[in-house]
Design a protein around this motif. Structure first.
Motif, mmCIF file in Angstrom:
data_model
loop_
_atom_site.group_PDB
_atom_site.id
_atom_site.type_symbol
_atom_site.label_atom_id
_atom_site.label_comp_id
_atom_site.label_asym_id
_atom_site.label_seq_id
_atom_site.Cartn_x
_atom_site.Cartn_y
_atom_site.Cartn_z
ATOM 1 N N GLU A 37 128.859 40.433 -8.832
ATOM 2 C CA GLU A 37 129.928 41.183 -9.478
ATOM 3 C C GLU A 37 130.937 41.675 -8.433
ATOM 4 O OE1 GLU A 37 128.090 44.253 -11.731
ATOM 5 O OE2 GLU A 37 127.061 42.861 -13.090
ATOM 6 N N GLY A 38 132.200 41.459 -8.726
ATOM 7 C CA GLY A 38 133.254 41.903 -7.822
ATOM 8 C C GLY A 38 133.537 40.967 -6.662
ATOM 9 N N VAL A 39 132.845 39.821 -6.615
ATOM 10 C CA VAL A 39 133.084 38.866 -5.529
ATOM 11 C C VAL A 39 134.490 38.284 -5.672
ATOM 12 C CG1 VAL A 39 132.395 36.614 -4.587
ATOM 13 C CG2 VAL A 39 130.651 38.278 -5.254
ATOM 14 N N GLU A 40 135.217 38.240 -4.575
ATOM 15 C CA GLU A 40 136.585 37.720 -4.587
ATOM 16 C C GLU A 40 136.598 36.189 -4.673
ATOM 17 O OE1 GLU A 40 139.397 39.440 -4.671
ATOM 18 O OE2 GLU A 40 138.331 41.360 -4.665
ATOM 19 N N LEU A 41 137.628 35.680 -5.313
ATOM 20 C CA LEU A 41 137.805 34.241 -5.426
ATOM 21 C C LEU A 41 138.125 33.652 -4.050
ATOM 22 C CD1 LEU A 41 138.068 31.845 -7.510
ATOM 23 C CD2 LEU A 41 140.528 32.287 -7.456
ATOM 24 N N GLU A 42 137.349 32.639 -3.651
ATOM 25 C CA GLU A 42 137.584 31.969 -2.380
ATOM 26 C C GLU A 42 138.515 30.781 -2.576
ATOM 27 O OE1 GLU A 42 134.196 30.900 -0.086
ATOM 28 O OE2 GLU A 42 133.104 32.769 -0.520
ATOM 29 N N GLU A 43 139.387 30.592 -1.626
ATOM 30 C CA GLU A 43 140.281 29.446 -1.672
ATOM 31 C C GLU A 43 139.553 28.211 -1.158
ATOM 32 O OE1 GLU A 43 143.231 29.279 -2.968
ATOM 33 O OE2 GLU A 43 143.354 31.422 -3.437
ATOM 34 N N ALA A 44 139.700 27.098 -1.856
ATOM 35 C CA ALA A 44 139.106 25.841 -1.398
ATOM 36 C C ALA A 44 139.891 25.319 -0.199
ATOM 37 C CB ALA A 44 139.113 24.815 -2.519
ATOM 38 N N PRO A 45 139.242 24.564 0.670
ATOM 39 C CA PRO A 45 139.969 23.961 1.801
ATOM 40 C C PRO A 45 141.141 23.119 1.294
ATOM 41 C CG PRO A 45 137.597 23.716 2.083
ATOM 42 C CD PRO A 45 137.809 24.259 0.703
ATOM 43 N N GLU A 46 142.171 23.016 2.095
ATOM 44 C CA GLU A 46 143.356 22.271 1.702
ATOM 45 C C GLU A 46 142.996 20.842 1.294
ATOM 46 O OE1 GLU A 46 147.792 21.098 3.456
ATOM 47 O OE2 GLU A 46 146.412 22.350 4.625
ATOM 48 N N GLY A 47 143.492 20.439 0.141
ATOM 49 C CA GLY A 47 143.224 19.093 -0.347
ATOM 50 C C GLY A 47 141.961 18.954 -1.170
ATOM 51 N N GLN A 48 141.144 19.983 -1.222
ATOM 52 C CA GLN A 48 139.891 19.930 -1.985
ATOM 53 C C GLN A 48 140.069 20.580 -3.343
ATOM 54 O OE1 GLN A 48 136.203 21.221 -0.044
ATOM 55 N NE2 GLN A 48 135.601 22.265 -1.931
ATOM 56 N N LYS A 49 139.642 19.892 -4.398
ATOM 57 C CA LYS A 49 139.657 20.436 -5.743
ATOM 58 C C LYS A 49 138.254 20.338 -6.324
ATOM 59 C CE LYS A 49 144.510 19.618 -6.893
ATOM 60 N NZ LYS A 49 145.455 19.026 -7.883
ATOM 61 N N ASN A 50 137.720 21.472 -6.724
ATOM 62 C CA ASN A 50 136.351 21.506 -7.229
ATOM 63 C C ASN A 50 136.305 21.210 -8.727
ATOM 64 O OD1 ASN A 50 135.048 22.385 -4.740
ATOM 65 N ND2 ASN A 50 136.065 24.352 -5.085
ATOM 66 N N ASP A 51 135.343 20.411 -9.117
ATOM 67 C CA ASP A 51 135.071 20.159 -10.524
ATOM 68 C C ASP A 51 133.583 19.905 -10.679
ATOM 69 O OD1 ASP A 51 134.623 17.009 -10.739
ATOM 70 O OD2 ASP A 51 136.260 17.348 -9.344
ATOM 71 N N PHE A 52 133.115 19.818 -11.912
ATOM 72 C CA PHE A 52 131.697 19.622 -12.192
ATOM 73 C C PHE A 52 131.123 18.446 -11.397
ATOM 74 C CE2 PHE A 52 128.394 17.436 -14.569
ATOM 75 C CZ PHE A 52 127.522 18.449 -14.938
ATOM 76 N N PHE A 53 131.807 17.327 -11.420
ATOM 77 C CA PHE A 53 131.285 16.111 -10.816
ATOM 78 C C PHE A 53 131.267 16.184 -9.297
ATOM 79 C CE2 PHE A 53 133.209 14.978 -14.922
ATOM 80 C CZ PHE A 53 132.078 14.471 -15.558
ATOM 81 N N SER A 54 132.330 16.716 -8.707
ATOM 82 C CA SER A 54 132.374 16.798 -7.238
ATOM 83 C C SER A 54 131.334 17.759 -6.690
ATOM 84 C CB SER A 54 133.769 17.206 -6.764
ATOM 85 O OG SER A 54 134.105 18.521 -7.187
ATOM 86 N N LEU A 55 130.971 18.795 -7.469
ATOM 87 C CA LEU A 55 129.937 19.722 -7.028
ATOM 88 C C LEU A 55 128.617 18.990 -6.815
ATOM 89 C CD1 LEU A 55 130.498 22.937 -9.194
ATOM 90 C CD2 LEU A 55 131.160 22.528 -6.825
#
Length: 221
Positions: free
Chosen positions: A199-217
């Motif tokens: 709870e209260g954890v800040e959103l982390e920015e993904a490394p440049e060029g990386q986009k997270n999705d279900f499959f890539s995880l």
């Protein structure tokens, strides 16, 4: 994509279909609430990327996946994800160390629901088409995910729209998701509650060029 076509044909042959039925073009269906076991196989090397229990809230579009300790390839961190597709975020949870990462999800597509725009291809029987107790009728769907430039091949049951398997391919990954031991309810909805240390954890920015999705995880585990 040649790799997609070859792998899709292989899956088709492995399904063991004994009879085909002409399709009248059903519309994409919606999965029910579910719990079960999800196994992820990398087809390019035959490696089991992950296997574990999941819970899926099809109404609020939430998935909790907890990797099994029986996954022998893992000696340290077992994956534990809470994916909130409506909010566009996921949490990478480490229960052992009571730590948590919050990151963006860049696509709503996943292997437990037909993605938007899925196109019906055919309806078929797995097993015997003459002995009712020894067959299952399934629909085969195909399509693409624009956000990830991926293509998919999904089989679902005709009755309850249970996703049985999902083949997913991009230029950088080729994965097969197998869904088993399915129960069409979530008996413990508290699995979707965040642990207190998240709870209260800040959103982390993904490394440049990386986009997270279900499959890539699952490709990165």
């Amino acid at each position: 994509m040649q790799a997609f076509a070859v792998a899709a044909l292989s899956i088709w042959l492995c399904l063991g279909a004994t009879a085909l039925a002409e399709s009248h073009g059903p519309q994409p269906c919606t999965s029910p609430n579910m719990t079960g076991v999800l196994t992820v196989l990398a087809l390019t090397g035959g490696e089991i990327k992950a296997t574990g229990h999941y819970s899926y809230d099809s109404t609020d579009k939430k998935i909790r996946f907890t990797e099994s300790e029986m996954h022998l390839n893992k000696t340290e961190h077992l994956e534990d994800y809470l994916m909130l597709f409506e909010e566009g975020v996921f949490y990478d949870i480490d229960m052992k160390n009571q730590s948590c990462k919050k990151m963006s999800l860049h696509s709503h597509a996943h292997a437990l629901e037909l993605p938007t725009g899925a196109a019906h291809q055919v309806e078929l029987f797995l097993g015997s088409d003459t002995v009712q107790e020894e067959n299952i009728k399934v629909n085969i769907w195909t399509g693409s995910v624009p956000e990830t430039k991926g293509q998919y091949f999904v089989s679902t049951t005709v009755g309850e729209c249970l996703p049985l398997s999902t083949f997913y391919s991009t230029d950088s990954m080729t994965l097969l998701f197998s869904n088993s031991e399915v129960v069409t309810e979530v008996k413990a909805p508290e699995v979707f509650n965040l642990p207190s240390f998240c709870e209260g954890v800040e959103l982390e920015e993904a490394p440049e060029g990386q986009k997270n999705d279900f499959f890539s995880l699952f490709n990165s585990v």
